[in-house]
Design an enzyme around this catalytic site. Structure first.
Site, PDB file in Angstrom:
ATOM      1  N   LYS A   1      34.908  39.162  35.300  1.00 41.60           N
ATOM      2  CA  LYS A   1      36.246  39.442  35.825  1.00 41.60           C
ATOM      3  C   LYS A   1      36.083  40.128  37.164  1.00 41.60           C
ATOM      4  O   LYS A   1      35.048  40.765  37.413  1.00 41.60           O
ATOM      5  CB  LYS A   1      37.021  40.366  34.875  1.00 41.60           C
ATOM      6  CG  LYS A   1      38.516  40.333  35.070  1.00 41.60           C
ATOM      7  CD  LYS A   1      39.154  39.144  34.383  1.00 41.60           C
ATOM      8  CE  LYS A   1      40.616  39.002  34.744  1.00 41.60           C
ATOM      9  NZ  LYS A   1      41.287  38.016  33.883  1.00 41.60           N
TER      10      LYS A   1
ATOM     11  N   ASP B   1      44.537  35.437  38.166  1.00 42.82           N
ATOM     12  CA  ASP B   1      45.032  36.358  37.141  1.00 42.82           C
ATOM     13  C   ASP B   1      46.254  37.036  37.766  1.00 42.82           C
ATOM     14  O   ASP B   1      46.835  36.479  38.714  1.00 42.82           O
ATOM     15  CB  ASP B   1      43.939  37.377  36.758  1.00 42.82           C
ATOM     16  CG  ASP B   1      44.296  38.209  35.526  1.00 42.82           C
ATOM     17  OD1 ASP B   1      44.269  37.658  34.415  1.00 42.82           O
ATOM     18  OD2 ASP B   1      44.626  39.403  35.667  1.00 42.82           O
TER      19      ASP B   1
END
Ligand code: NDP
Length: 448
Positions: A130, A170
């Protein structure tokens, strides 16, 4: 959990907190996984000896860097950005980029950690990662966002690649940002490659990637209700968020005959007592996606806007948190339970606090954790990687069929691993199924 298991959990978490002080989101995510897997893990001598749990909770690396960019009025700004490459046992690192002022290392470590098990559940060859920045895209001009993306990629491109690490979007990173990032990657590397997913359809993106997380969440919810002799038809669904996941979850719910009765953002709640219609949703989607407007700007008959409220006070059959982490706490859970909620299906990552999860479990509310129910997004990203590697593109129906099958398979794995005395604990099921596969690969690799 037995007394011994609880003692081991406390011991393990003491060490983890010491190694990762002040990282509350990361500690919360690890404790949830450890609680689920310890009863199995403690019986596996080989895994214990290889210290798999200690190793799996330590990222392979955390890259942190400065992103300097220029505003339209010529002022210099600097933000901090990270890429957490957590674990590549099952395939190249894979996970989104988040642009939001609340982003910090703890948030990205929690998201990267969750991503390992989510990606494992999809059955596709993807590791967990991430990244993101504390840059706030809200209120910035298109040119400012573009300059920020270029500057971020000027550093990030050294650390990623189609066989190394493949970022995606995201919160705060949608099609526009992915395009800017991808353009700069190509300029720096002088080659086209499938290094990012969520790309535009005309330059290597996959059909259904935009819709995949929201649609996948609804497919999972449908499977979970079916398992319990229920269906989505006629159910009222409270959705939080009004971004990518929330809007396409609402779209699929309407198609399935359910009634999405709320959407929200960080400023308030949009409520439609009789359910948001297809036409109303299209108007809201245009406002959000094309005009970058707020829910407060929605003026549609049959809907009401309530500033500073979240959706969890509204009576509903199903709750679908699709905004952000820890957005549904114990008080919210108690209100939902009092109002008769039967299922919670997470579109966001870790939206439910540990106390709220306990309340749902104790009151027999079905609870699908995000790492299972929102895995549709990364699954279609995995399919985008396959299409890029083969230099082909599949039709919408073909991708959608694969997405449905993947979500059904994830549901089956959760049921197989989560069944306890005739009841299904989906949180345990997802955690155990996701963990076992990664742990087995790590064991096979030896001491790396
Ligand atoms: P978007 O940026 O498209 O939308 C986020 C939505 O959540 C916005 O409506 C935003 O409101 C709201 N929100 C964000 N922070 C808060 C907050 N602190 N309090 C209340 N509302 C908030 O993001 P996505 O829809 O892509 O992502 C939503 C969630 O789903 C995240 O947890 C993400 O990690 C997860 N997810 C996303 C995937 C994807 O494919 N996009 C895949 C898997 C998981 P506002 O505009 O006011 O900030």
């Amino acid at each position: 959990m037995t007394d011994t298991e609880q003692t081991e959990l406390r011991k393990f978490m003491r060490g983890l907190r010491k190694r990762n002080p002040y990282q509350s989101e990361f500690q919360q995510a690890v404790e949830e996984i450890a609680t689920s897997v310890l009863p199995w893990y403690l019986k596996q001598d080989a895994y214990l000896k290889a210290e798999i749990l200690e190793r799996i909770t330590e990222p392979d690396r955390v890259i942190s860097f400065r992103v300097t960019w220029e505003t339209d009025s010529g002022e210099i700004r600097a933000n901090r950005a990270w890429r957490v490459q957590f674990n590549n046992s099952l395939g190249p690192y894979k996970g989104g980029l988040r642009f939001h002022p609340d982003v910090n290392e703890s948030v990205l470590k929690f998201l990267g950690f969750e991503q390992i098990f989510k990606n494992s559940l999809t059955g596709l060859p993807m590791g967990g990662a991430k990244g993101g920045s504390n840059f706030n895209p809200k209120g910035k001009s298109e040119r400012e966002v573009m300059r920020f993306c270029y500057s971020l990629m000027t550093e990030l491109h050294r650390h990623i690649g189609e066989d190394t690490d493949v970022p995606a979007g995201d919160i705060g990173v949608g099609a526009r940002e992915i395009s800017f990032l991808f353009g700069q990657y190509m300029r720096l590397e002088n080659r086209w490659s499938g290094v990012l997913t969520g790309k535009g359809l005309s330059f290597g993106g996959s059909a259904v990637r935009t819709e995949a997380t929201g649609w996948g969440c609804v497919y999972f919810c449908e499977a979970m209700l079916k398992q319990h002799d229920q269906s989505l038809e006629g159910k009222s669904v409270a959705i939080s968020g009004s971004g990518n996941v929330a809007l396409y979850a609402a779209q699929k719910l309407i198609e399935k005959g359910a009634k999405p009765i709320t959407l929200s953002d960080s400023k308030g709640l949009l409520y439609a007592k009789d359910g948001i219609t297809e036409e109303q949703l299209e108007t809201i989607r245009k406002l959000k996606e094309q005009e970058r407007g707020r829910l407060a700007d929605v003026k549609i008959k049959g809907t009401q806007y309530h500033a500073s409220q979240n959706p969890w006070g509204v009576a509903c059959d199903v709750a679908m948190p699709c905004a952000t982490q820890n957005e549904l706490d114990e008080e919210d859970a108690k209100t939902l339970i009092k109002n008769g909620v039967i299922a919670v299906c997470e579109g966001a990552n870790m939206p439910t606090t540990a106390e709220a999860m306990k309340a749902f479990r104790e009151n027999g509310v079905l609870h699908a954790p995000g790492k299972a129910s929102n895995a549709g997004g990364v699954a279609v990203s995995g399919l985008e990687q396959s299409q890029n590697a083969m230099r082909i593109s599949w039709s919408r129906d073909e991708v959608d069929d694969r997405l449905k099958k993947i979500m059904q398979d994830i549901h089956t794995r959760c049921v197989e691993e989560g069944e306890q005395s005739g009841r299904i604990n989906y949180v345990n099921g997802a955690n155990i199924a996701g963990f076992k596969k990664v742990a087995t690969a790590m064991l096979a690799y030896g001491a790396i």
